[in-house]
Design an enzyme around this catalytic site. Structure first.
Site, PDB file in Angstrom:
ATOM      1  N   ARG A 249       8.555   4.291   4.776  1.00 32.26           N
ATOM      2  CA  ARG A 249       8.453   2.827   4.842  1.00 32.26           C
ATOM      3  C   ARG A 249       9.203   2.283   6.055  1.00 32.26           C
ATOM      4  O   ARG A 249      10.304   2.720   6.351  1.00 32.26           O
ATOM      5  CB  ARG A 249       9.040   2.210   3.566  1.00 32.26           C
ATOM      6  CG  ARG A 249       8.022   2.061   2.468  1.00 32.26           C
ATOM      7  CD  ARG A 249       8.663   1.661   1.168  1.00 32.26           C
ATOM      8  NE  ARG A 249       9.524   0.492   1.270  1.00 32.26           N
ATOM      9  CZ  ARG A 249      10.118  -0.074   0.213  1.00 32.26           C
ATOM     10  NH1 ARG A 249       9.917   0.419  -0.992  1.00 32.26           N
ATOM     11  NH2 ARG A 249      10.888  -1.117   0.356  1.00 32.26           N
TER      12      ARG A 249
ATOM     13  N   ARG B 274      19.425  -4.723   4.475  1.00 35.87           N
ATOM     14  CA  ARG B 274      19.016  -4.928   3.074  1.00 35.87           C
ATOM     15  C   ARG B 274      20.227  -4.847   2.157  1.00 35.87           C
ATOM     16  O   ARG B 274      20.318  -5.576   1.160  1.00 35.87           O
ATOM     17  CB  ARG B 274      17.953  -3.887   2.680  1.00 35.87           C
ATOM     18  CG  ARG B 274      16.610  -4.178   3.335  1.00 35.87           C
ATOM     19  CD  ARG B 274      15.695  -2.977   3.302  1.00 35.87           C
ATOM     20  NE  ARG B 274      15.217  -2.670   1.963  1.00 35.87           N
ATOM     21  CZ  ARG B 274      14.692  -1.493   1.616  1.00 35.87           C
ATOM     22  NH1 ARG B 274      14.612  -0.513   2.495  1.00 35.87           N
ATOM     23  NH2 ARG B 274      14.274  -1.304   0.398  1.00 35.87           N
TER      24      ARG B 274
ATOM     25  N   LYS C 103      15.056   2.025  -8.687  1.00 35.53           N
ATOM     26  CA  LYS C 103      14.356   1.088  -9.575  1.00 35.53           C
ATOM     27  C   LYS C 103      12.873   1.439  -9.711  1.00 35.53           C
ATOM     28  O   LYS C 103      12.347   1.464 -10.814  1.00 35.53           O
ATOM     29  CB  LYS C 103      14.484  -0.359  -9.062  1.00 35.53           C
ATOM     30  CG  LYS C 103      15.889  -0.898  -9.005  1.00 35.53           C
ATOM     31  CD  LYS C 103      15.913  -2.383  -8.711  1.00 35.53           C
ATOM     32  CE  LYS C 103      15.340  -2.768  -7.364  1.00 35.53           C
ATOM     33  NZ  LYS C 103      16.073  -2.246  -6.194  1.00 35.53           N
TER      34      LYS C 103
ATOM     35  N   ARG D 231      13.692   8.887   1.968  1.00 34.22           N
ATOM     36  CA  ARG D 231      12.630   8.551   1.007  1.00 34.22           C
ATOM     37  C   ARG D 231      11.259   8.575   1.680  1.00 34.22           C
ATOM     38  O   ARG D 231      11.091   8.070   2.780  1.00 34.22           O
ATOM     39  CB  ARG D 231      12.897   7.150   0.431  1.00 34.22           C
ATOM     40  CG  ARG D 231      11.809   6.682  -0.521  1.00 34.22           C
ATOM     41  CD  ARG D 231      12.285   5.578  -1.400  1.00 34.22           C
ATOM     42  NE  ARG D 231      12.295   4.284  -0.735  1.00 34.22           N
ATOM     43  CZ  ARG D 231      12.580   3.131  -1.360  1.00 34.22           C
ATOM     44  NH1 ARG D 231      12.895   3.140  -2.640  1.00 34.22           N
ATOM     45  NH2 ARG D 231      12.577   2.001  -0.714  1.00 34.22           N
TER      46      ARG D 231
ATOM     47  N   ARG E 274      15.789 -11.502  -7.508  1.00 30.33           N
ATOM     48  CA  ARG E 274      16.672 -10.963  -6.476  1.00 30.33           C
ATOM     49  C   ARG E 274      17.615 -12.026  -5.951  1.00 30.33           C
ATOM     50  O   ARG E 274      18.279 -11.825  -4.937  1.00 30.33           O
ATOM     51  CB  ARG E 274      15.806 -10.466  -5.329  1.00 30.33           C
ATOM     52  CG  ARG E 274      15.854  -8.955  -5.100  1.00 30.33           C
ATOM     53  CD  ARG E 274      14.934  -8.688  -3.939  1.00 30.33           C
ATOM     54  NE  ARG E 274      15.059  -7.408  -3.341  1.00 30.33           N
ATOM     55  CZ  ARG E 274      14.183  -6.426  -3.511  1.00 30.33           C
ATOM     56  NH1 ARG E 274      13.179  -6.550  -4.350  1.00 30.33           N
ATOM     57  NH2 ARG E 274      14.324  -5.307  -2.835  1.00 30.33           N
TER      58      ARG E 274
HETATM   59  P1  AMP Z   1      11.344  -3.409  -2.639  1.00 33.92           P
HETATM   60  O1  AMP Z   1      10.125  -2.549  -2.613  1.00 33.92           O
HETATM   61  O2  AMP Z   1      11.676  -3.944  -4.001  1.00 33.92           O
HETATM   62  O3  AMP Z   1      12.527  -2.771  -1.958  1.00 33.92           O
HETATM   63  O4  AMP Z   1      10.989  -4.718  -1.753  1.00 33.92           O
HETATM   64  C1  AMP Z   1      10.636  -4.604  -0.381  1.00 33.92           C
HETATM   65  C2  AMP Z   1      10.879  -5.923   0.332  1.00 33.92           C
HETATM   66  O5  AMP Z   1      10.055  -6.964  -0.253  1.00 33.92           O
HETATM   67  C3  AMP Z   1      12.296  -6.469   0.232  1.00 33.92           C
HETATM   68  O6  AMP Z   1      13.170  -5.891   1.188  1.00 33.92           O
HETATM   69  C4  AMP Z   1      12.053  -7.962   0.484  1.00 33.92           C
HETATM   70  O7  AMP Z   1      11.818  -8.215   1.842  1.00 33.92           O
HETATM   71  C5  AMP Z   1      10.750  -8.198  -0.268  1.00 33.92           C
HETATM   72  N1  AMP Z   1      10.985  -8.569  -1.695  1.00 33.92           N
HETATM   73  C6  AMP Z   1      10.651  -7.850  -2.792  1.00 33.92           C
HETATM   74  N2  AMP Z   1      10.996  -8.493  -3.928  1.00 33.92           N
HETATM   75  C7  AMP Z   1      11.579  -9.651  -3.526  1.00 33.92           C
HETATM   76  C8  AMP Z   1      12.174 -10.732  -4.221  1.00 33.92           C
HETATM   77  N3  AMP Z   1      12.241 -10.755  -5.558  1.00 33.92           N
HETATM   78  N4  AMP Z   1      12.676 -11.752  -3.477  1.00 33.92           N
HETATM   79  C9  AMP Z   1      12.603 -11.753  -2.138  1.00 33.92           C
HETATM   80  N5  AMP Z   1      12.079 -10.760  -1.423  1.00 33.92           N
HETATM   81  C10 AMP Z   1      11.570  -9.703  -2.094  1.00 33.92           C
END
Ligand code: AMP
Length: 224
Positions: free
Chosen positions: A165, A176, A15, A129, A90
């Protein structure tokens, strides 16, 4: 007409990489809740520490807090001409709240694109990654490695050391994925029922090929 795009897909589906390309190509704002949360966490503010608690365990940040942050972001001037949402919504409550927020302004989501990748490939991709902390460029040690070991190849970054990360470790990736299937996947049907969903087969494909498919979908959506 302004395009308001939701990019769906599990963790590591690509994404972030694709959203950046779409945003650059279409002069849209790229809104990544993960990036916003990590920026808060780096500043070590009270809010940042609260967000980090969830992120480091691979859990979702509570809907109310996420929606409050996104509502603020969508009011910024650069969102007027369209945007691509990456990592939001999400959960079903987030998708419903987004609709409500947009409805208040007489707007709506124009398309939802789902990147489909099987779990095993996701685990493979995420454990390899690496991200440049400076420019945000995402590498994959197997599929898209940097030219110089462990360092960003972008000219402006001066060989910044790439980061792994904390939530890209195998145990957290499994958590996740579990959260994704239980809480996030239902929003695919939410957008399908509205007639807004387009799915893209994103397994075993190069980022360029996936980008091409997304471009086709977006330009035919724009033309209708
Ligand atoms: P990402 O970079 O999109 O993988 O997001 C990293 C982390 O941020 C996720 O594993 C969640 O802990 C948190 N996070 C990001 N976006 C959301 C969302 N829309 N709702 C809840 N938690 C989020």
């Amino acid at each position: 007409m302004a395009q308001r795009i939701v990019l769906l897909g599990g963790p590591g589906a690509g994404k972030g990489t694709q959203a950046k390309r779409i945003a650059e190509g279409g002069a849209l704002s790229h809104i990544s809740t993960g990036e916003i949360f990590r920026a808060h966490a780096e500043q070590k503010t009270e809010l940042g520490q609260e967000l980090q608690k969830y992120m480091s365990k691979g859990q979702l940040v509570p809907d109310e807090l996420v929606c409050e942050i996104v509502a603020g972001r969508l009011c910024e001037a650069d969102c007027r001409d369209g945007y691509i949402l990456d990592g939001f919504p999400r959960s079903l409550p987030q998708a419903e709240e987004l609709d409500r927020l947009l409805e208040e302004r007489g707007e709506s989501i124009t398309i939802a694109v789902d990147l489909e990748v099987p779990d095993d490939e996701i685990v493979d991709r995420l454990s390899a990654r690496r991200t440049c902390p400076n420019c945000g460029r995402i590498y994959n040690l197997k599929f898209d490695p940097p030219a110089q070991d462990g360092r960003c190849g972008e000219a402006a970054c001066g060989g910044a050391e790439l980061a792994h990360r904390e939530d890209d470790r195998e145990e957290t990736i499994r958590e996740r994925l579990k959260v994704y299937h239980e809480i996030t996947e239902p929003i695919i049907s939410f957008y399908a029922e509205k007639g807004l969903l387009k799915s893209v087969e994103a397994a075993n494909q190069s980022p360029d090929d996936i980008a091409l498919k997304i471009e086709e979908i977006l330009s035919s959506a724009k033309a209708t």
